[in-house]
Design an enzyme around this catalytic site. Structure first.
Site, short mmCIF file in Angstrom:
data_model
loop_
_atom_site.label_atom_id
_atom_site.label_comp_id
_atom_site.label_asym_id
_atom_site.label_seq_id
_atom_site.Cartn_x
_atom_site.Cartn_y
_atom_site.Cartn_z
N ARG A 48 50.19 80.46 45.96
CA ARG A 48 50.33 79.56 44.81
C ARG A 48 49.29 79.94 43.77
O ARG A 48 48.39 80.73 44.03
CB ARG A 48 50.21 78.08 45.23
CG ARG A 48 49.25 77.83 46.28
CD ARG A 48 47.94 77.12 46.06
NE ARG A 48 47.58 76.77 44.76
CZ ARG A 48 46.52 77.30 44.16
NH1 ARG A 48 45.75 78.20 44.74
NH2 ARG A 48 46.20 76.94 42.93
N ASP A 103 49.45 77.52 33.89
CA ASP A 103 50.69 78.07 34.44
C ASP A 103 51.59 78.64 33.36
O ASP A 103 52.39 79.54 33.61
CB ASP A 103 51.44 76.99 35.22
CG ASP A 103 50.78 76.81 36.57
OD1 ASP A 103 49.76 76.09 36.63
OD2 ASP A 103 51.23 77.43 37.54
O1 MRU Z 1 51.01 74.09 42.27
P1 MRU Z 1 49.98 75.16 42.20
O2 MRU Z 1 48.91 75.04 43.24
O3 MRU Z 1 50.61 76.54 42.16
O4 MRU Z 1 49.27 74.95 40.78
C1 MRU Z 1 48.28 75.86 40.39
C2 MRU Z 1 47.65 75.54 39.09
O5 MRU Z 1 48.01 74.61 38.40
C3 MRU Z 1 46.60 76.51 38.60
O6 MRU Z 1 45.63 75.84 37.85
C4 MRU Z 1 47.25 77.57 37.72
O7 MRU Z 1 48.35 78.15 38.36
C5 MRU Z 1 46.30 78.63 37.34
S1 MRU Z 1 45.90 79.71 38.65
C6 MRU Z 1 44.84 80.89 38.09
#
Ligand code: MRU
Length: 353
Positions: free
Chosen positions: A54, A245
């Site tokens: 993730r 994201d």
């Molecule tokens: O649901 P997730 O754990 O994939 O969410 C991750 C995030 O929101 C992070 O802050 C984002 O992907 C940046 S990772 C460098």
């Protein structure tokens, strides 16, 4: 762009090993530090969907390696048949999670690489696609190091930073984005401390960020998400730094649910709010953040996330996994190319990947 640095994670977040994908199963942390193998594209899809891997850049890498895995045993003897198989694989992987643009960016890169080398023998072409996925990993490592180097100039000796979710080595090839700034500042000798939001409902802040910062020897204090306002009011925080994201052309930024709350609180308390992300997270095709697709997650993650039920059976649940912080709340966006300031329509346009 910065050159390769020494590895931050004790072992790679995700890698290709002899025709299989090897990744740290992040759902087990911090209790267990374990790598698992994905032997087919279905298990890669499942690993992305269930957050075993993730974080936007790491999801992109999983997509690229997953696409290669999906065609690795292809028996196609001509390019049109091979391209059709590849398209089926990339379309399938694209359905795993909708918000992090890095996934779509990486899948497109693999498709374009295939098209560019369509005159090669199929077996050779497979090797070229694997090389491209490896390039994405190496580029990500360099981008994260560069983000750290640019961002460390924003921190002063003695600063305390608030962060949300996990934008560290686990979320990337190795060194992180928001956490890269903290790692770089710490490695440069600055004395910094961090408050980590636990990040409901899946606790990436508590399980992953606290773990990574402790491994790095950085002073970290864990708080529940609803404590951030109080901590800011007490004057404990000098800035907030989070990952992303997807960032729209106007700077609106999608990140883990709760990030928008932090940005509002930072504004009210006159604290700088920074986003750190590689340019592979920019989506300049979207004019504003209103167009960013927001993933909805299963109700059980809220009602019985880690075993026992914490809400009555049958209660209605709404669980968006991300929110969009409007650009006007963002002090600056740190990428591997430098620090972008408002107006972001102009400063991000020159940073496009
Ligand atoms: O649901 P997730 O754990 O994939 O969410 C991750 C995030 O929101 C992070 O802050 C984002 O992907 C940046 S990772 C460098």
């Amino acid at each position: 762009m910065a050159t390769k640095g020494r590895r931050k994670m004790p072992i790679p977040t995700i890698e290709w090993v002899d025709g299989r994908i090897h990744l740290i199963d992040q759902t087990l942390l911090p209790n267990e530090f374990k790598q698992i193998y994905c032997d087919d594209v279905e298990s890669v899809w499942e690993a992305i969907k269930s957050l075993r891997v993730r974080g936007a850049p790491a999801i992109g890498i999983a997509g690229a390696l997953g696409a290669v895995l999906g065609i690795w045993k292809s028996k196609a003897t001509n390019y049109p048949d091979f391209a059709a198989e590849l398209k089926k694989v990339t379309d399938y992987l694209a359905t795993s999670r909708p918000t992090a643009v890095n996934l779509f960016w990486a899948l497109t890169r693999i498709e374009q690489t295939a098209e560019k080398h369509k005159d090669l023998e199929i077996e050779q072409l497979k090797g070229v696609l694997l090389d491209e996925a490896q390039n994405i990993i190496e580029e990500d490592r360099a981008r994260c190091r560069a983000i750290g180097q640019h961002g460390l100039n924003l921190l002063r000796n003695g600063d305390t930073i608030l962060t949300h979710c996990n934008a560290g080595g686990l979320a990337t090839s190795d060194y992180g984005t928001a956490l890269a700034v903290m790692f770089s500042a710490h490695e440069s000798g600055k004395n910094i401390s961090v408050y980590a939001d636990e990040t409901r409902p899946l606790l990436q802040g508590a399980r992953l960020t606290a773990w990574e910062l402790m491994q790095a020897g950085i002073d970290v204090t864990l708080i529940c998400d609803n404590m951030a306002a109080q901590v800011m009011k007490e004057g404990k925080i000098q800035c907030a730094i989070v990952g992303a994201d997807r960032i729209a052309a106007n700077g609106d930024t999608a990140n883990k649910i709760g990030t928008y709350n932090v940005a509002i609180l930072a504004k009210v308390h006159d604290i700088p709010f920074y986003v750190a992300a590689p340019t592979s997270t920019l989506d300049l095709s979207l004019k504003t953040g209103d167009l960013i697709p927001i993933e909805q997650r299963a109700a059980e993650e809220v009602t019985e996330g880690f075993g026992s039920r914490t809400a009555p059976e049958g209660v209605k649940v709404y669980s968006p996994a991300f929110d969009v912080t409007p650009a006007h709340l963002i002090t600056a966006i740190i990428t591997e190319k430098g620090i972008a300031h408002p107006p972001y329509e102009e400063s991000l346009a020159s940073q496009g990947d």
